[in-house]
Design a protein around this motif. Structure first.
Motif, mmCIF file in Angstrom:
data_model
loop_
_atom_site.group_PDB
_atom_site.id
_atom_site.type_symbol
_atom_site.label_atom_id
_atom_site.label_comp_id
_atom_site.label_asym_id
_atom_site.label_seq_id
_atom_site.Cartn_x
_atom_site.Cartn_y
_atom_site.Cartn_z
ATOM 1 N N GLN A 130 0.838 -1.201 0.000
ATOM 2 C CA GLN A 130 0.000 0.000 0.000
ATOM 3 C C GLN A 130 0.871 1.248 0.000
ATOM 4 O O GLN A 130 0.591 2.212 -0.726
ATOM 5 C CB GLN A 130 -0.937 -0.012 1.205
ATOM 6 C CG GLN A 130 -2.017 -1.076 1.108
ATOM 7 C CD GLN A 130 -2.712 -1.313 2.434
ATOM 8 O OE1 GLN A 130 -2.076 -1.349 3.486
ATOM 9 N NE2 GLN A 130 -4.029 -1.482 2.379
ATOM 10 N N ALA A 131 1.922 1.232 0.802
ATOM 11 C CA ALA A 131 2.849 2.369 0.824
ATOM 12 C C ALA A 131 3.528 2.535 -0.533
ATOM 13 O O ALA A 131 3.741 3.658 -1.000
ATOM 14 C CB ALA A 131 3.890 2.187 1.936
ATOM 15 N N LEU A 158 10.151 0.109 -5.767
ATOM 16 C CA LEU A 158 8.767 -0.039 -5.310
ATOM 17 C C LEU A 158 8.175 -1.382 -5.724
ATOM 18 O O LEU A 158 7.335 -1.944 -5.000
ATOM 19 C CB LEU A 158 7.919 1.111 -5.850
ATOM 20 C CG LEU A 158 8.288 2.506 -5.330
ATOM 21 C CD1 LEU A 158 7.509 3.577 -6.091
ATOM 22 C CD2 LEU A 158 8.062 2.616 -3.831
ATOM 23 N N GLN A 159 8.589 -1.909 -6.859
ATOM 24 C CA GLN A 159 8.081 -3.197 -7.344
ATOM 25 C C GLN A 159 8.346 -4.328 -6.351
ATOM 26 O O GLN A 159 7.562 -5.273 -6.242
ATOM 27 C CB GLN A 159 8.705 -3.523 -8.706
ATOM 28 C CG GLN A 159 8.158 -4.789 -9.352
ATOM 29 C CD GLN A 159 6.733 -4.654 -9.820
ATOM 30 O OE1 GLN A 159 6.418 -3.749 -10.583
ATOM 31 N NE2 GLN A 159 5.856 -5.543 -9.381
ATOM 32 N N THR A 165 4.080 -8.195 -1.025
ATOM 33 C CA THR A 165 2.997 -7.991 -0.055
ATOM 34 C C THR A 165 1.671 -7.511 -0.632
ATOM 35 O O THR A 165 0.734 -7.262 0.123
ATOM 36 C CB THR A 165 3.439 -6.995 1.043
ATOM 37 O OG1 THR A 165 3.653 -5.706 0.449
ATOM 38 C CG2 THR A 165 4.694 -7.447 1.763
ATOM 39 N N ALA A 166 1.541 -7.385 -1.945
ATOM 40 C CA ALA A 166 0.311 -6.819 -2.524
ATOM 41 C C ALA A 166 -0.838 -7.820 -2.531
ATOM 42 O O ALA A 166 -0.650 -9.002 -2.814
ATOM 43 C CB ALA A 166 0.570 -6.323 -3.939
ATOM 44 N N HIS A 171 -2.704 -4.618 -6.372
ATOM 45 C CA HIS A 171 -2.367 -4.962 -7.758
ATOM 46 C C HIS A 171 -3.198 -4.134 -8.743
ATOM 47 O O HIS A 171 -2.669 -3.667 -9.759
ATOM 48 C CB HIS A 171 -2.576 -6.458 -8.014
ATOM 49 C CG HIS A 171 -1.463 -7.323 -7.526
ATOM 50 N ND1 HIS A 171 -0.194 -7.288 -8.059
ATOM 51 C CD2 HIS A 171 -1.420 -8.255 -6.534
ATOM 52 C CE1 HIS A 171 0.589 -8.145 -7.431
ATOM 53 N NE2 HIS A 171 -0.131 -8.746 -6.498
ATOM 54 N N GLU A 172 -4.481 -3.937 -8.441
ATOM 55 C CA GLU A 172 -5.325 -3.148 -9.329
ATOM 56 C C GLU A 172 -4.855 -1.698 -9.387
ATOM 57 O O GLU A 172 -4.712 -1.118 -10.461
ATOM 58 C CB GLU A 172 -6.784 -3.213 -8.869
ATOM 59 C CG GLU A 172 -7.740 -2.525 -9.814
ATOM 60 C CD GLU A 172 -9.196 -2.738 -9.454
ATOM 61 O OE1 GLU A 172 -10.031 -2.633 -10.373
ATOM 62 O OE2 GLU A 172 -9.511 -3.003 -8.272
ATOM 63 N N ALA A 173 -4.592 -1.110 -8.224
ATOM 64 C CA ALA A 173 -4.112 0.276 -8.172
ATOM 65 C C ALA A 173 -2.773 0.408 -8.890
ATOM 66 O O ALA A 173 -2.545 1.359 -9.649
ATOM 67 C CB ALA A 173 -3.979 0.731 -6.716
#
Length: 195
Positions: A130-131, A158-159, A165-166, A171-173
């Motif tokens: 999320q971060a 960031l990937q 943890t996504a 994943h959608e965002a």
């Protein structure tokens, strides 16, 4: 460096139509919060017409990514005390009243006070994915200001959090924001414009 809190700010125009914008509120030295929209922007126009705003704090980062990528149809509810609205999904919110304006040719500052706050459900905080989405959202609004090398380096970093943890929402965002990044990579001017 002042403390900045990333929120989703809702403002109303003179007709009462709502606008949602991801925006970092700047700590005004412990006396309130500064809303500093760039010129031109709907947030700026709305605050000039109606000196109230509502900062919604959400746990669904799709709202940040969605607003940046043109997906602004998120359910709203009336604010408790000010002429405004908040996101229905907010875990908490602040209702802000403009006290004064410091004008500036590029980025005026609306000095605001919290006149009401509400907490709607517990929130455990952001996980790493999320971060990462939130950081990518900010990065994607700076594409015209950063070198391609800087953008690509940030993306690689960031990937890692997304891979580890996504969940489905993250994943959608991430996908929505990567569409914007990919358009920028192709040289599409629209990718660097604000929605």
């Amino acid at each position: 460096m002042p403390r900045i809190v990333e929120t989703l700010l809702t403002t109303l125009n003179a007709k009462g139509e709502a606008h949602i914008a991801p925006l970092g509120l700047i700590d005004d030295g412990g006396t309130g919060w500064i809303v500093a929209p760039f010129r031109p922007s709907r947030t700026l126009d709305n605050l000039m017409a109606n000196p109230f705003a509502v900062a919604s704090h959400v746990d669904d980062v799709r709202v940040f990514a969605g607003c940046i990528t043109g997906r602004r149809d998120w359910p709203l509810v009336k604010a408790d005390t000010v002429n405004g609205v908040r996101l229905e999904s907010a875990v908490s919110h602040w209702e802000l009243k403009v006290g004064r304006l410091t004008d500036h040719e590029q980025r005026p500052k609306f000095h605001c006070q919290i006149v009401h706050s509400g907490s709607h459900r517990p929130w455990p905080g952001f996980n790493r994915a999320q971060a990462a989405v939130l950081e990518l959202a900010v990065l994607s609004t700076r594409l015209g200001m950063l070198s391609p090398e800087k953008v690509e380096a940030e993306l690689r970093y960031l990937q890692i959090a997304i891979d580890k943890t996504a969940g489905d929402r993250e994943h959608e965002a991430w996908g929505w924001l990567m569409e914007r990044i990919d358009a920028w990579r192709r040289g599409d001017d629209k990718a660097t414009k604000k929605n």
